[in-house]
Design a protein around this motif. Structure first.
Motif, PDB file in Angstrom:
ATOM      1  N   ARG B 198      40.983  52.183  40.554  1.00 10.70           N
ATOM      2  CA  ARG B 198      39.870  51.263  40.812  1.00 10.70           C
ATOM      3  C   ARG B 198      38.793  51.420  39.752  1.00 10.70           C
ATOM      4  O   ARG B 198      38.275  50.430  39.228  1.00 10.70           O
ATOM      5  CB  ARG B 198      39.294  51.562  42.206  1.00 10.70           C
ATOM      6  CG  ARG B 198      38.307  50.546  42.704  1.00 10.70           C
ATOM      7  CD  ARG B 198      37.862  50.852  44.133  1.00 10.70           C
ATOM      8  NE  ARG B 198      37.487  52.252  44.315  1.00 10.70           N
ATOM      9  CZ  ARG B 198      36.309  52.767  43.937  1.00 10.70           C
ATOM     10  NH1 ARG B 198      35.408  51.991  43.367  1.00 10.70           N
ATOM     11  NH2 ARG B 198      36.047  54.048  44.131  1.00 10.70           N
ATOM     12  N   GLN B 221      48.735  43.062  42.249  1.00  8.34           N
ATOM     13  CA  GLN B 221      47.347  42.971  42.705  1.00  8.34           C
ATOM     14  C   GLN B 221      46.401  43.280  41.560  1.00  8.34           C
ATOM     15  O   GLN B 221      45.368  42.653  41.397  1.00  8.34           O
ATOM     16  CB  GLN B 221      47.091  43.942  43.873  1.00  8.34           C
ATOM     17  CG  GLN B 221      47.739  43.520  45.178  1.00  8.34           C
ATOM     18  CD  GLN B 221      49.243  43.786  45.175  1.00  8.34           C
ATOM     19  OE1 GLN B 221      49.707  44.755  44.573  1.00  8.34           O
ATOM     20  NE2 GLN B 221      50.014  42.926  45.828  1.00  8.34           N
ATOM     21  N   ARG B 225      43.475  41.084  40.112  1.00 11.65           N
ATOM     22  CA  ARG B 225      42.087  41.559  40.173  1.00 11.65           C
ATOM     23  C   ARG B 225      41.414  41.517  38.811  1.00 11.65           C
ATOM     24  O   ARG B 225      40.253  41.156  38.701  1.00 11.65           O
ATOM     25  CB  ARG B 225      42.038  42.993  40.721  1.00 11.65           C
ATOM     26  CG  ARG B 225      42.195  43.083  42.224  1.00 11.65           C
ATOM     27  CD  ARG B 225      41.825  44.479  42.712  1.00 11.65           C
ATOM     28  NE  ARG B 225      42.696  45.509  42.151  1.00 11.65           N
ATOM     29  CZ  ARG B 225      43.731  46.051  42.801  1.00 11.65           C
ATOM     30  NH1 ARG B 225      44.012  45.662  44.021  1.00 11.65           N
ATOM     31  NH2 ARG B 225      44.465  46.973  42.233  1.00 11.65           N
TER      32      ARG B 225
END
Lengths: 351, 270
Positions: B198, B221, B225
């Motif tokens: 992240r 993902q 993102r």
């Protein structure tokens, strides 16, 4: 809540895989004791020398006894395992005994003549009747340092440069160079000495001198240093090379700033092993130098003694104190080699 | 090529570079591994390259900063334009390209013999350049890689003492110190835990304010993102890899044109 102590434990405490039943323990003890007893009996009765008894009597009896024990406790598969165990153990013991007896004789005989003055004095006033209280091999120790040092100064940069060529470049001559380096590692040391003799002495360019011995040693050191350094440089992860190049480094800077620091301890080990390879070499020195009772600090001219030639000349001189001096010098030489290896171990453990 | 610190800082802010690959083919020895790839990377965009393993994404990425040619047996056809100049034109120094097109690798690879600070400055030392204020550069790069707070008290510790995620962010900081116009990232999060992943994704978003980023990823993902546009690579049985679909990330994931893309992004193969 149950504490650790209150938990039920197997018989062996915390190492259950080491637990043996009583009968298996008895079989193992018997399988080791009986062959030893039989061998001891035969050896006493027939007066066979120790090593022969060990190899020809104890080994076969112990093998058979281990087979029986293994078959009794573990069945058929245990037999192969037991045989290998016995053979490996014997080989190890045998080699250890041989090395140990070499060490023992050098230390035992060497200590009889060695003393502080033996390490720094030279041999000028020593005759067949001089007592061991006078004279020494200091000049030979110095000569060894000079000859081997000179060889190192030449062989190390050259050897590492070749290793760098082999690992870091895509040069066209890599495989022939690698081939020759490998072939050279089989070069008999006397041949390297004779080569230097033919080139420099038979042609009249030089009289016997230290630097000729150094040249012969360079030929012997090079393959060791090249191959060891190549292995060490190969161990540097390719990731680091890529990382350095991706940061816009020219290859030369990538080598000096990233690859060389990563390989440094390994390269030092390679150098020390190259040193250990030649520090005790005798044959090329006998061909290219002449012993000198006096100290000579100039490897480029005049006769120069080195530890190996000192040992050789006294061992072949044929008088008692001479033999003692040779052993003492052998102990010095052995100590030097031991120090080199100790340094190697320390450096390679340092990582 | 002595770039002053002022140039380094301004280039971070002002320069906008775009990259374009036109009809790229790649061979390893006789094997044709990548066929006819044409992609455009507009300035300050983030492009994700997705596709199953072995379809040539990483290989393509390495053609973009001339790392490809370091692999023995490598071959290439086609053109790569960096600000309308062909980076493979005769006479172009690959070193100068790699200074402008930085790269972060799949496995964190900080230099183990250097300190944390030394790693950030390694690019400058390796390319023999100077900066007026090293400490400022170190702080700004580590900040931009969002690792400054974790390492500011131990800049002189060896780089190997960091965790995997921290090492990877250090490698990003190391690339940033050269103020590249383009940053290539080859699965930068594949060896990291979700937290580090992240942080790196946030870093990528922040970098795209003044840098063009190309990222190879196996994580759908993640592609959604971080990226503005996505290229889907595929190598069918016995065929060289090629681009099946290339376009706006949202469109590609929500309404793919090609059924194979739809199958892949929905996890039906690969």
């Amino acid at each position: 809540m149950a504490t650790l102590e209150s938990l039920p434990r197997p018989n062996g405490g915390v190492t259950p895989w080491k637990v043996r039943s009583r009968s298996v323990s008895i079989i193992i003890v018997l399988a080791s004791a009986i062959p030893a007893a039989i061998t001891f009996g035969i050896q006493k009765a027939l007066q066979v020398p120790g090593p022969i008894a060990l190899l020809l009597i104890f080994l076969p009896i112990q093998l058979v006894s281990s087979w029986i024990a293994a078959a009794a406790t573990r069945g058929r598969r245990g037999i192969a395992d037991a045989s290998l165990n016995v053979v490996v153990l014997f080989a190890t013991t045998f080699v250890s005994i041989m090395l140990g007896s070499v060490l023992y004789s050098v230390i035992n005989w060497g200590l009889k003549a060695i003393s502080p003055h033996f390490i720094y004095q030279n041999n000028v006033y020593v005759t067949t009747t001089t007592s061991l209280d006078y004279g020494g091999a200091g000049h030979a120790l110095l000569g060894s340092f000079l000859v081997v040092g000179l060889a190192t100064v030449v062989a190390v940069p050259l050897g590492i440069a070749v290793a760098v060529y082999l690992t870091e470049t895509r040069g066209r001559f890599r495989s022939p160079v690698r081939f020759f380096a490998q072939a050279m590692s089989g070069l008999p040391s006397i041949v390297s000495g004779l080569f230097i003799y033919a080139v420099f002495m038979a042609s009249g360019i030089s009289r016997p001198a230290g630097w000729l011995a150094s040249a012969a040693l360079v030929l012997l050191m090079l393959p060791t240093i090249i191959r060891m350094s190549e292995e060490v440089l190969k161990l540097v992860p390719g990731d680091l090379r890529s990382a350095a190049l991706a940061l816009g480094a020219p290859q030369r800077r990538a080598f000096f700033l990233v690859i060389f620091p990563a390989a440094k301890t390994g390269l030092i080990t390679a150098i020390l092993l190259g040193l250990a390879r030649v520090v005790g070499e005798t044959a090329p020195l006998l061909v290219t130098t002449r012993v000198n009772a006096n100290t000579n600090v100039n490897p480029f001219s005049g006769d120069i003694s080195t530890l190996p030639t000192y040992i050789f000349s006294y061992l072949t001189a044929g008088f008692d104190t001479g033999n003692a001096r040779a052993w003492a010098a052998a102990l010095m030489l052995l100590s030097v080699v031991a120090m080199i290896f100790a340094a190697t171990r320390m450096l390679s453990n340092q990582k | 090529m002595d770039v002053q610190a002022s140039n380094l800082t301004t280039s971070l802010l002002d320069r906008e570079s775009h990259l374009e690959a036109r009809n790229i083919h790649v061979w390893f020895k006789e094997r044709h591994v990548l066929s006819d790839v044409s992609l455009q990377f507009p300035a300050n965009s983030v492009t994700a390259l997705i596709g199953p393993s072995g379809c040539g994404k990483s290989t393509f990425l390495r053609t973009l900063n001339r790392m490809h040619e370091l692999i023995p047996g490598a071959g290439l056809a086609g053109t790569i334009y960096l600000d309308n100049e062909d980076i493979y034109a005769p006479g172009v120094d690959p070193v100068s390209i790699r200074l402008r097109v930085g790269m972060v690798f799949q496995k964190p690879n900080p230099f183990p013999t250097m300190t944390i600070k030394g790693n950030v400055l390694a690019g400058l030392r390796l390319s023999n350049r100077r900066t007026r204020d090293e400490n400022e550069l170190v702080e700004s790069c580590l900040n931009r890689a969002s690792i400054w707070n974790e390492v500011k008290d131990r800049l002189d510790a060896p780089a190997g003492s960091l965790s995997g995620g921290q090492q990877q962010r250090l490698c990003i900081a190391r690339s940033l110190a050269l103020a590249p116009d383009i940053l290539l990232m080859d699965e930068p999060c594949s060896a990291l835990d979700p937290g580090s992943t992240r942080r790196i994704e946030e870093t990528i978003r922040e970098l795209s304010a003044d840098m063009t980023v190309v990222i190879v990823t196996h994580n759908m993902q993640q592609a959604q993102r971080v990226s503005d546009q996505t290229a889907f690579f595929l190598a069918e049985e016995g065929q060289p890899g090629h681009v099946v679909e290339f376009g706006n990330t949202d469109n590609l994931f929500s309404a793919p044109n090609d059924p194979r893309t739809e199958d892949y992004v929905n996890g039906r193969f690969g």
